[in-house]
Scaffold this active site. Structure first.
Site, mmCIF file in Angstrom:
data_model
loop_
_atom_site.group_PDB
_atom_site.id
_atom_site.type_symbol
_atom_site.label_atom_id
_atom_site.label_comp_id
_atom_site.label_asym_id
_atom_site.label_seq_id
_atom_site.Cartn_x
_atom_site.Cartn_y
_atom_site.Cartn_z
ATOM 1 N N LEU A 1 0.815 -1.211 0.000
ATOM 2 C CA LEU A 1 0.000 0.000 0.000
ATOM 3 C C LEU A 1 0.849 1.260 0.000
ATOM 4 C CD1 LEU A 1 -2.751 -0.997 2.596
ATOM 5 C CD2 LEU A 1 -3.016 -0.840 0.115
ATOM 6 N N GLY A 2 2.007 1.192 0.634
ATOM 7 C CA GLY A 2 2.865 2.365 0.725
ATOM 8 C C GLY A 2 4.133 2.040 1.467
ATOM 9 N N LYS B 1 1.355 -2.915 9.033
ATOM 10 C CA LYS B 1 2.495 -2.007 9.011
ATOM 11 C C LYS B 1 3.719 -2.790 9.463
ATOM 12 C CE LYS B 1 3.833 2.472 11.029
ATOM 13 N NZ LYS B 1 3.353 3.550 11.930
ATOM 14 N N GLY C 1 7.727 4.114 3.494
ATOM 15 C CA GLY C 1 8.316 5.353 3.984
ATOM 16 C C GLY C 1 9.461 5.054 4.916
ATOM 17 N N GLY C 2 9.865 6.074 5.690
ATOM 18 C CA GLY C 2 10.964 5.893 6.617
ATOM 19 C C GLY C 2 10.659 4.876 7.699
ATOM 20 N N GLY D 1 8.946 2.035 7.228
ATOM 21 C CA GLY D 1 8.859 0.685 6.703
ATOM 22 C C GLY D 1 7.815 0.604 5.615
ATOM 23 N N ASP E 1 1.603 14.362 15.801
ATOM 24 C CA ASP E 1 1.998 14.241 14.395
ATOM 25 C C ASP E 1 0.769 14.320 13.479
ATOM 26 O OD1 ASP E 1 3.941 14.105 12.474
ATOM 27 O OD2 ASP E 1 4.137 11.929 12.495
ATOM 28 N N VAL F 1 3.717 -0.817 4.318
ATOM 29 C CA VAL F 1 2.359 -1.178 4.719
ATOM 30 C C VAL F 1 1.756 -2.051 3.635
ATOM 31 C CG1 VAL F 1 0.064 -0.345 5.336
ATOM 32 C CG2 VAL F 1 2.076 0.957 6.029
#
Length: 673
Positions: free
Chosen positions: A354-355, A377, A357-358, A360, A473, A362
């Protein structure tokens, strides 16, 4: 003479009809609900075989079914017509999507109205909402069959029966058990078993005692009730009330059924005819276990077979080997096996990604033997979000339940891997809908609703839970969209919990640049007001379609200062996202832009709290008149390691509004996660 006889006959029929209705108002029995005099709403329905279904596999839904004829309790009448005793017998069943996961439960309800339009699903069981829960003016009695522990309501566990008076915080509750006359002891019942069960509710008005009893479907009514509570219902119920059922699902769904129901206002309720009750739909078939293979062979062949099987078992065990530590007994909400997550995601294949980033990657998945869709995740070994953040996320999310929060379903650990299991959000993160040209432009209707959704979630975190939860965040990439494009706030890896009234401690400055309040870099103390500041930046991001720091024609531009320049020039609507093509409600856009600026005030005391923010967005309060001179500071974008608290700013041009930017050669920005 004939005319007189016809008149007498008509009056007799009328009298009998009226008498029958009076009897029906005081006593009825339904062995199945075909032809019943019922009002149903939400996802509730009556099957052709007479089975009443309150909820289905739909998530975050509610369903109600109420007997249409109001029951007269005469609670405010004189002693000549005393408040009545009553009795009811119900057969119900709760069938979960997955044996380890469930919706929120159901309740037998006595209410002054059948209108629950203002009620909320999930933990509120379709009965109340955050603003009216607990009000004495509700005049609602509910017997809840609750399958999720909600600490905000002080639930005792995730398998209990409770007596609720005007609130989901139970007047009295007990784990689901029944007394066996044969064995002379209490025996546990699992409400989520999917098996039909009986519920008896009896109120003794002279003694002012309410008894609640549960037992398996085929059992006789136990001699000892599960709950026996002194309560004067004449002080709770009004003269006329409606009787029925309410149920709700959350991030995970359950099917809630009622098979039969009897009620009597003036004596014991009739026993239901169990053989006449409609059957439940067939359960989803489980995968069958492999049959045992018996091999008769020479001793040498058996030895070789054992060695091979042992090697395969060892390899498979290492493949799915997990890690468990002592802290998990305290923080773990629901532990998933690595094997099930591996199967759910097809071995974490790239096509399920799914995606990334920094933190890890998903992955999308579906739990084995169920239709429960999840997002896993998988935190990478070299991620900046290590064990401390992992534990914080579990500790924060394991008991938080709100319709606008992404629900943490569970977790798993395997060697160095950290895995979090969330409810799957089919429309992905908000930032992709705002900034990805491959996806259709998100309409203003959906954007404004998302802002209200996230504001509601933050209000719950700040004021509505047993502790204060600071998200720390808030940003568009941490807001996910469900199937109906409702906003859900997620990613609690940086969250902090405090008791209400506690002085907040200094901590490391964390978050994403552009959303960090200026005082945070000075004091190191995150507060609810720093979350408000981030929400202000988020509001501007949604309205303008631009990041808090975005690339202008020549340099990086600070969104809050650019909007301020538009406002000062009397052209605040020029800051709206061009992709909307002016297709928005002008009053709403202006409200969002000005409220976003107010939340971004450099002086924390000048910012509204989240309760005020939700009131402004809901239209229950008017935004005060604000001049276009709100103090904004470039120190918002400095780090705690920067010696100077103020960076240089220069005029630049973006569209029709002047702006300020940071020199790309001297930028001290940290990119967010």
């Amino acid at each position: 003479m004939g005319s007189s006889l016809r008149t007498l006959f008509f009056l007799t029929i009328l009298f009998r009809t009226h008498f029958s209705l009076a009897e029906d108002e005081n006593q009825f029995i339904y062995n199945g609900f075909n032809g019943s005099n019922f009002h149903v709403d939400g996802v509730a329905k009556i099957h052709p075989n007479g089975l009443l279904q309150l909820t289905n596999s739909s998530k975050i839904k509610m369903g109600h079914a109420f007997y249409k004829v109001p029951i007269s309790f005469n609670s405010s009448s004189s002693a000549l017509i005393p408040f009545p005793s009553f009795s009811t017998n119900i057969v119900f069943a709760i069938v979960p999507e997955d044996p380890n996961l469930s919706g929120h439960g159901m309740a037998f309800t006595i209410s002054p109205s059948m209108d629950f339009n203002q009620a909320v699903e999930s933990q509120y069981l379709g009965l109340f909402n955050i603003s009216n829960n607990g009000l004495s003016t509700n005049h609602v009695l509910a017997i809840e069959l609750d399958t999720i522990e909600n600490t905000e309501f002080e639930d005792i566990d995730d398998n209990h029966v409770g007596i609720d008076v005007n609130s989901l915080k139970s007047f009295e509750s007990a784990p689901a058990t029944y007394f066996s006359d044969e064995q002379g002891k209490n025996i546990s019942l699992k409400l989520l078993s999917g098996d039909p069960m009986q519920l008896w509710i009896d109120y003794d008005a002279p003694q002012k005692i309410l008894n609640v009893t549960v037992a398996p479907k085929r059992s006789q009514k136990p001699n000892r009730p599960l709950l026996s509570t002194p309560i004067d219902l004449s002080q709770v119920l009004l003269d006329t009330m409606y009787l029925g059922f309410s149920a709700a699902t959350g991030s995970v769904a359950s099917d809630h059924y009622v098979l039969g129901w009897s009620f009597n206002k003036s004596g014991p309720a009739q026993s239901l005819e169990l053989s006449k009750l409609p059957p439940l739909p067939p359960r989803r078939k489980r995968s069958q276990k492999p049959s045992k293979i018996v091999i008769v062979a020479p001793v040498v062949a058996i030895f070789v077979l054992v060695v091979v099987i042992g090697a395969v078992y060892f390899i498979r065990r290492k493949k799915y080997e997990e890690v468990r530590e002592e802290w998990e007994s305290e923080y773990g909400p629901q532990r998933f096996s690595y094997k099930n997550l591996y199967i759910a995601t097809n071995g974490f294949k790239e096509k399920e990604l799914l995606g990334a980033g920094g933190f890890g990657k998903v992955y999308r998945g579906t739990l084995p033997n169920s239709d429960v869709h999840i997002a896993v995740k998988r935190i990478s070994h070299d991620s900046r979000q290590g064990m401390k953040e992992f534990v914080a996320e579990i500790a924060s999310m394991r008991r938080l339940r709100h319709r606008n929060l992404v629900q943490l379903l569970g977790y798993c650990r395997r060697k160095g891997e950290l895995l979090l299991v969330y409810d799957y959000m089919p429309n992905g993160s908000l930032d992709k809908s705002l900034f990805n040209n491959k996806t259709p432009n998100l309409s203003w209707f959906h954007r404004f609703r998302v802002l209200r959704d996230v504001a509601s979630a933050l209000l719950y975190l700040h004021e509505g839970w047993e502790q204060v939860v600071l998200h720390r965040d808030v940003k568009s990439s941490n807001v996910l969209l469900d199937a109906d494009f409702n906003g859900r706030l997620g990613d609690f890896g940086l969250a902090r919990l405090y008791d209400h009234g506690t002085n907040l401690q200094t901590t490391h400055v964390v978050g994403t640049v552009g959303y960090l309040a200026p005082e945070l870099t000075k004091t190191g103390k995150a507060t609810t007001r720093t979350d408000v500041f981030a929400f202000g930046a988020f509001m501007l991001e949604v309205a303008c379609g631009k990041k808090p720091i975005f690339q202008g024609q020549y340099e990086e531009v600070i969104l809050v200062e650019w909007v301020m320049e538009c406002w000062k020039g009397g052209r605040i609507l020029d800051a709206s996202d061009p992709k909307l093509e002016s297709d928005y409600v002008t009053e709403e856009m202006e409200l969002v832009l000005k409220l976003g600026m107010l939340c971004s005030h450099s002086v924390s005391a000048m910012r509204p709290n989240m309760r005020q923010v939700t009131q402004y967005l809901d239209g229950s309060a008017s935004l005060p008149e604000i001049e276009a001179d709100i103090s904004v500071s470039m120190s918002t974008f400095t780090t705690s390691n920067e010696a100077s608290e103020t960076a240089m700013s220069f005029p630049a041009s973006v569209g029709n509004c002047s702006a300020h930017f940071l020199s790309s050669n001297e930028s001290i920005l940290h990119k967010g996660r």
